[in-house]
Scaffold this motif. Structure first.
Motif, PDB file in Angstrom:
ATOM      1  N   PRO A   1       0.776  -1.203   0.056  1.00 47.37           N
ATOM      2  CA  PRO A   1      -0.112   0.096  -0.127  1.00 47.37           C
ATOM      3  C   PRO A   1       0.684   1.231  -0.077  1.00 47.37           C
ATOM      4  N   VAL A   2       2.324   1.185  -0.171  1.00 48.81           N
ATOM      5  CA  VAL A   2       3.148   2.192  -0.053  1.00 48.81           C
ATOM      6  C   VAL A   2       2.541   3.188  -1.187  1.00 48.81           C
ATOM      7  N   ALA A   3       2.478   2.851  -2.400  1.00 52.77           N
ATOM      8  CA  ALA A   3       2.123   3.707  -3.869  1.00 52.77           C
ATOM      9  C   ALA A   3       0.979   4.557  -3.211  1.00 52.77           C
ATOM     10  N   LEU A   4      -0.089   3.408  -2.772  1.00 50.66           N
ATOM     11  CA  LEU A   4      -1.541   4.327  -2.733  1.00 50.66           C
ATOM     12  C   LEU A   4      -1.284   5.492  -1.669  1.00 50.66           C
ATOM     13  N   LEU A   5      -0.555   5.094  -0.396  1.00 49.43           N
ATOM     14  CA  LEU A   5      -0.576   6.063   0.560  1.00 49.43           C
ATOM     15  C   LEU A   5       0.272   7.318   0.459  1.00 49.43           C
TER      16      LEU A   5
ATOM     17  N   ALA B   1       0.594   8.444  -2.836  1.00 47.13           N
ATOM     18  CA  ALA B   1      -0.087   9.261  -3.916  1.00 47.13           C
ATOM     19  C   ALA B   1      -1.308  10.142  -2.842  1.00 47.13           C
ATOM     20  N   ILE B   2      -1.859   9.491  -1.917  1.00 43.96           N
ATOM     21  CA  ILE B   2      -2.891  10.088  -1.043  1.00 43.96           C
ATOM     22  C   ILE B   2      -2.278  11.304  -0.176  1.00 43.96           C
ATOM     23  N   ALA B   3      -0.911  10.993   0.279  1.00 50.89           N
ATOM     24  CA  ALA B   3      -0.410  12.015   0.881  1.00 50.89           C
ATOM     25  C   ALA B   3       0.077  13.096   0.347  1.00 50.89           C
ATOM     26  N   ALA B   4       0.529  12.863  -0.963  1.00 44.55           N
ATOM     27  CA  ALA B   4       0.894  14.109  -1.876  1.00 44.55           C
ATOM     28  C   ALA B   4      -0.301  14.846  -2.305  1.00 44.55           C
ATOM     29  N   VAL B   5      -1.344  14.504  -2.327  1.00 48.14           N
ATOM     30  CA  VAL B   5      -2.580  15.217  -2.663  1.00 48.14           C
ATOM     31  C   VAL B   5      -3.020  15.790  -1.587  1.00 48.14           C
ATOM     32  N   GLY B   6      -2.624  15.199  -0.319  1.00 49.61           N
ATOM     33  CA  GLY B   6      -3.154  16.105   0.885  1.00 49.61           C
ATOM     34  C   GLY B   6      -2.375  17.182   1.075  1.00 49.61           C
ATOM     35  N   VAL B   7      -0.843  16.918   0.830  1.00 49.72           N
ATOM     36  CA  VAL B   7      -0.007  17.982   1.389  1.00 49.72           C
ATOM     37  C   VAL B   7      -0.253  19.020   0.294  1.00 49.72           C
ATOM     38  N   CYS B   8      -0.309  18.796  -1.136  1.00 51.65           N
ATOM     39  CA  CYS B   8      -0.728  19.901  -2.040  1.00 51.65           C
ATOM     40  C   CYS B   8      -1.864  20.582  -1.911  1.00 51.65           C
ATOM     41  N   ALA B   9      -2.994  20.206  -1.154  1.00 51.72           N
ATOM     42  CA  ALA B   9      -4.199  20.951  -0.802  1.00 51.72           C
ATOM     43  C   ALA B   9      -3.898  21.696   0.410  1.00 51.72           C
ATOM     44  N   VAL B  10      -3.295  21.136   1.466  1.00 54.44           N
ATOM     45  CA  VAL B  10      -2.991  22.054   2.680  1.00 54.44           C
ATOM     46  C   VAL B  10      -1.987  23.012   2.147  1.00 54.44           C
ATOM     47  N   VAL B  11      -1.016  22.952   1.210  1.00 58.16           N
ATOM     48  CA  VAL B  11      -0.052  24.195   0.835  1.00 58.16           C
ATOM     49  C   VAL B  11      -0.882  25.012   0.267  1.00 58.16           C
ATOM     50  N   ILE B  12      -1.903  24.651  -0.725  1.00 63.70           N
ATOM     51  CA  ILE B  12      -2.758  25.688  -1.562  1.00 63.70           C
ATOM     52  C   ILE B  12      -3.567  26.511  -0.589  1.00 63.70           C
TER      53      ILE B  12
END
Length: 138
Positions: free
Chosen positions: A92-96, A98-109
Motif C-alpha cells: 500500500p506504499v504507492a497508494l499511501l 499518492a494520497i499523502a502527496a494530494v493532501g500536502v498539495c491541498a494544505v499548501v494551496i
C-alpha cells in the motif's frame, strides 16, 4: 542560440538520470528514483546561476523556458511508463504516498490562499468602470 537551451536540458537530464540511478541503488531498488525531477531542479539551478552571472543570452533563455514549460508533460509521460499495477500489488506504499502527496498539495494551496492579501486580489480583478466597453453595459 535556442539550441543551447536544449543542450543545457540534455546535460541536466543525463545528470539527473545518473543521480536518480545512484539514489535508487543507495535505497536498494533497481530503478531510477526521481531522475526527471532532479534534472529539472538542476536545470532551474543552472539557469538561475547563469542569469545571475550574466552568462545566459536571451535566446538561450527561451530554449530553457520552453523545456521548463514542458516539465509536466514529460513527467506524465515518464509516469505512464511505470507499472502501477505491480506497485499496488507490492504494497500500500504507492497508494499511501499518492494520497499523502494530494493532501500536502491541498494544505499548501489552502495556506497560500489564506495568507494572500485581499488588496492584491482586488487589484488583479478588472473593474467595470475602468473599461469603457463594460461601463456602457451597466
Amino acid at each position: 542560440m535556442i539550441i543551447y537551451g536544449t543542450a543545457l536540458l540534455a546535460v541536466c537530464h543525463l545528470l539527473g538520470i545518473f543521480i536518480g540511478d545512484l539514489l535508487g541503488q543507495a535505497l536498494g531498488v533497481k530503478t531510477n528514483v526521481g531522475g526527471v525531477g532532479i534534472a529539472m531542479l538542476l536545470l532551474i539551478a543552472v539557469r538561475l546561476y547563469m542569469q545571475k552571472t550574466d552568462r545566459l543570452p536571451k535566446l538561450t533563455e527561451l530554449g530553457v523556458e520552453y523545456w521548463g514549460a514542458m516539465y509536466i508533460p514529460v513527467v506524465v509521460a515518464m509516469a505512464a511508463q511505470q507499472d502501477m499495477v505491480a506497485a499496488l500489488r507490492g504494497g500500500p506504499v504507492a497508494l499511501l504516498s499518492a494520497i499523502a502527496a494530494v493532501g500536502v498539495c491541498a494544505v499548501v494551496i489552502a495556506i497560500i490562499n489564506r495568507t494572500e492579501k485581499p488588496e492584491v486580489i482586488a487589484e488583479l480583478v478588472p473593474h467595470h468602470h475602468d473599461n469603457p466597453l463594460l461601463a456602457d453595459s451597466e
